[in-house]
Design a protein around this motif. Structure first.
Motif, PDB file in Angstrom:
ATOM      1  N   VAL A   1      39.114   5.459 -52.131  1.00 34.86           N
ATOM      2  CA  VAL A   1      37.714   5.120 -52.397  1.00 34.86           C
ATOM      3  C   VAL A   1      37.683   4.037 -53.470  1.00 34.86           C
ATOM      4  O   VAL A   1      38.304   4.185 -54.533  1.00 34.86           O
ATOM      5  CB  VAL A   1      36.913   6.351 -52.878  1.00 34.86           C
ATOM      6  N   LEU A   2      36.998   2.935 -53.203  1.00 37.85           N
ATOM      7  CA  LEU A   2      36.782   1.879 -54.192  1.00 37.85           C
ATOM      8  C   LEU A   2      35.311   1.882 -54.590  1.00 37.85           C
ATOM      9  O   LEU A   2      34.431   1.852 -53.728  1.00 37.85           O
ATOM     10  CB  LEU A   2      37.150   0.508 -53.627  1.00 37.85           C
TER      11      LEU A   2
ATOM     12  N   CYS B   1      35.161  -6.167 -45.810  1.00 31.80           N
ATOM     13  CA  CYS B   1      35.808  -6.125 -47.130  1.00 31.80           C
ATOM     14  C   CYS B   1      36.801  -4.954 -47.183  1.00 31.80           C
ATOM     15  O   CYS B   1      37.894  -5.085 -47.766  1.00 31.80           O
ATOM     16  CB  CYS B   1      34.756  -5.963 -48.225  1.00 31.80           C
ATOM     17  N   CYS B   2      36.431  -3.834 -46.584  1.00 33.46           N
ATOM     18  CA  CYS B   2      37.326  -2.665 -46.566  1.00 33.46           C
ATOM     19  C   CYS B   2      38.646  -2.994 -45.881  1.00 33.46           C
ATOM     20  O   CYS B   2      39.729  -2.722 -46.417  1.00 33.46           O
ATOM     21  CB  CYS B   2      36.653  -1.493 -45.843  1.00 33.46           C
TER      22      CYS B   2
ATOM     23  N   LEU C   1      39.882   3.294 -45.590  1.00 33.65           N
ATOM     24  CA  LEU C   1      39.448   2.995 -46.946  1.00 33.65           C
ATOM     25  C   LEU C   1      37.922   2.922 -47.012  1.00 33.65           C
ATOM     26  O   LEU C   1      37.267   2.429 -46.086  1.00 33.65           O
ATOM     27  CB  LEU C   1      40.065   1.677 -47.401  1.00 33.65           C
ATOM     28  N   GLU C   2      37.361   3.395 -48.110  1.00 30.63           N
ATOM     29  CA  GLU C   2      35.915   3.436 -48.291  1.00 30.63           C
ATOM     30  C   GLU C   2      35.520   2.619 -49.519  1.00 30.63           C
ATOM     31  O   GLU C   2      36.155   2.708 -50.565  1.00 30.63           O
ATOM     32  CB  GLU C   2      35.458   4.888 -48.483  1.00 30.63           C
ATOM     33  N   ILE C   3      34.471   1.830 -49.386  1.00 28.22           N
ATOM     34  CA  ILE C   3      33.859   1.133 -50.518  1.00 28.22           C
ATOM     35  C   ILE C   3      32.505   1.755 -50.797  1.00 28.22           C
ATOM     36  O   ILE C   3      31.659   1.840 -49.893  1.00 28.22           O
ATOM     37  CB  ILE C   3      33.705  -0.381 -50.248  1.00 28.22           C
TER      38      ILE C   3
ATOM     39  N   PHE D   1      30.643   2.379 -47.304  1.00 28.33           N
ATOM     40  CA  PHE D   1      31.133   1.669 -46.123  1.00 28.33           C
ATOM     41  C   PHE D   1      32.610   1.999 -45.902  1.00 28.33           C
ATOM     42  O   PHE D   1      33.369   2.124 -46.869  1.00 28.33           O
ATOM     43  CB  PHE D   1      30.963   0.160 -46.301  1.00 28.33           C
ATOM     44  N   PHE D   2      33.011   2.127 -44.622  1.00 25.62           N
ATOM     45  CA  PHE D   2      34.390   2.459 -44.282  1.00 25.62           C
ATOM     46  C   PHE D   2      35.035   1.326 -43.500  1.00 25.62           C
ATOM     47  O   PHE D   2      34.354   0.557 -42.809  1.00 25.62           O
ATOM     48  CB  PHE D   2      34.451   3.743 -43.446  1.00 25.62           C
TER      49      PHE D   2
END
Length: 512
Positions: A394-395, A422-423, A447-449, A497-498
């Motif tokens: 998670v970012l 971006c992810c 990955l999740e933002i 977002f993923f």
């Protein structure tokens, strides 16, 4: 004898290290060495002032009564700083009383106020870390009206209650100055703050702050606020444990900064590393380094990676600093090193281990996707979410929207597709093992933002400062370990977002 406290934001908790009076003399020597180095490249700095934002942290006491301070607080409270003779090359806008104020908000208000009063005389801007300077810009953005009221009325805000600060700052506001207040109001009222630093301080020649390592991600934000007109100067490589070296080419690009090691600051040895920061030899992390595994100062090799191991005059013996350095040259026989990353800053949810350098490279690539939308990633951190199977990265991102929408120049909409791209852009830059775990093993999830509210990372900094970190030495943790910090971040999330697909991966072929 006093103890030095590290910031605690790199390794998760502050460390305490012994210090002696001679340490301050050596550190003062390094500060004094910086001036003639910069003066070779930027002349006439004695004809104006430096708006450097410095802060202290209230000291603690050990159970036996010995004082414990951050290294910079120890310096600012020492005779080396308080009793220094007037130096026209280091004439600060901030009065000592504002720097020595324990309340960071009162200190920030007073230092910015002094900097604005002297705006026509400021030749350079700076702070210890780039993050502290950006925090000052954020503070200014929220409070410029109050600062202008002080200047216009000639009266200091009532919330400044520190007696020394209040007494000293009154001399800056000896009479109302509505003309100066109007100038600052006109500049700060603009919709876009691009280039704001050059407008408020038009004679500034450069910005001085640490912009290497984890601070490198602040370079675009500083360039935005200076419109790319002010060089970013990174002068020294130092830590709470020891001061290591200086940058002999201060006007070089931040990505090219190299520090020449000063052999008189301690006894330096080096632990050989692979390019990714892992040990070349196998032994436990907490185990004392065997003598035959270390390389001394004169035997490091060009291009190789090392972790510094330092023995200090104050009593640290073969202390592993935890940094990853690359030798990029020599000045006479002294090695010149580039700071790469911290060894102990990693995020992991399975068998993969992502270090700070890889994470930063991924984020740097991803944030380029924001540029067409006049948006800027101002801060980020990460967290390994293992609450579900498989776990995933998670970012937390704080995004600044810089563009101004007009009929002739409509602002593009930053939508979900952009953040999803971006992810995947971050993931594509992570190492082979991560991409295998994502694409083939399926042991790591997408990955999740999580986009957070503006000001979230200021609040995160406030939290760490309340827990004992110093505003001077604060560095945003690249991986969140604190439950309180994670709770704060979660409470500020506005959207999530993923990654829309697996990152590219192919098995490595073995040669026969």
């Amino acid at each position: 004898m006093v103890y030095m406290c590290s910031s605690g934001t790199s390794s998760g908790e502050p460390k305490m290290m012994p210090s002696i009076a001679e340490d301050l003399e050596r550190r003062t020597f390094v500060y004094n060495l910086i001036t003639p180095i910069i003066n070779q490249y930027v002349p006439d700095l004695d004809e104006g002032k430096a708006m450097y934002l410095y802060f202290v942290k209230a000291e603690m006491c050990t159970p036996c009564g010995l004082p414990a301070r951050t290294v910079l607080t120890s310096y600012y409270k020492s005779k080396h700083f308080k009793c220094r003779t007037h130096d026209p090359w280091n004439d600060y806008t901030s009065p000592d009383q504002s720097i020595l104020c324990n309340d960071s908000n009162q200190s920030m208000h007073c230092q910015l106020l002094a900097g604005l009063v002297h705006r026509r005389h400021v030749l350079r801007l700076g702070a210890v870390f780039a993050s502290a300077l950006l925090r000052a810009i954020s503070f200014l953005e929220r409070n410029w009206r109050h600062l202008c009221e002080d200047i216009c009325s000639g009266q200091l805000s009532s919330f400044i209650t520190d007696p020394s600060c209040r007494s000293r700052m009154s001399t800056f506001l000896s009479s109302p100055n509505p003309r100066l207040a109007d100038e600052i109001t006109r500049i700060c009222s603009q919709k876009s703050w691009k280039g704001i630093l050059c407008q408020l301080w038009p004679k500034a020649k450069f910005i001085e702050a640490v912009v290497t390592g984890s601070m490198a991600q602040y370079v675009p934000a500083l360039k935005h606020y200076s419109e790319g007109k002010l060089p970013l100067v990174c002068t020294m490589y130092a830590s709470s444990e020891c001061y290591f070296g200086v940058n002999l080419k201060p006007l070089c690009d931040p990505s090219d900064v190299a520090f020449t090691l000063l052999p008189n600051m301690g006894y330096f040895e080096f632990l050989p590393l692979r390019h990714n920061g892992t040990l070349l030899m196998d032994f436990d992390e907490g185990e004392q380094v065997p003598n035959d595994k270390l390389v001394d100062l004169v035997h490091v090799k060009l291009g190789c990676f090392y972790e510094p191991v330092v023995t200090t005059f104050a009593g640290l013996y073969r202390y592993r600093v935890g940094d990853v350095l690359q030798v990029v040259g020599f000045y006479n026989n002294a090695p010149q090193v580039r700071f790469i990353c911290r060894r102990n800053v990693v995020i992991s949810v399975d068998t993969e281990k992502t270090n700070e350098e890889d994470l930063h490279r991924g984020v740097t690539m991803a944030k380029k996707l924001l540029e067409p939308y006049d948006s800027l990633l101002v801060e980020y951190t990460s967290y390994p979410d293992t609450s579900s199977v498989p776990g995933h990265y998670v970012l937390y991102w704080e995004i600044l929207h810089c563009g101004i929408k007009t009929e002739s120049s409509p602002q593009l909409q930053l939508d979900a597709n952009v953040l999803e791209e971006c992810c995947i852009a971050v993931e594509e830059q992570l190492d082979y093992v991560y991409r295998r775990c994502r694409s083939y093993d399926k042991s790591v999830g997408p990955l999740e933002i999580r986009v957070v509210e503006p000001g979230t990372f200021d609040a995160l900094m406030d939290l760490f400062i309340c827990q004992g970190a110093s505003i001077n030495q604060y560095k945003t943790p690249r991986c969140i370990k604190s439950k309180k910090a994670l709770k704060l971040l979660k409470s500020k999330v506005t959207a999530s977002f993923f990654s829309p697909r697996d990152p590219k991966w192919a098995p490595k072929m073995c040669s026969s």
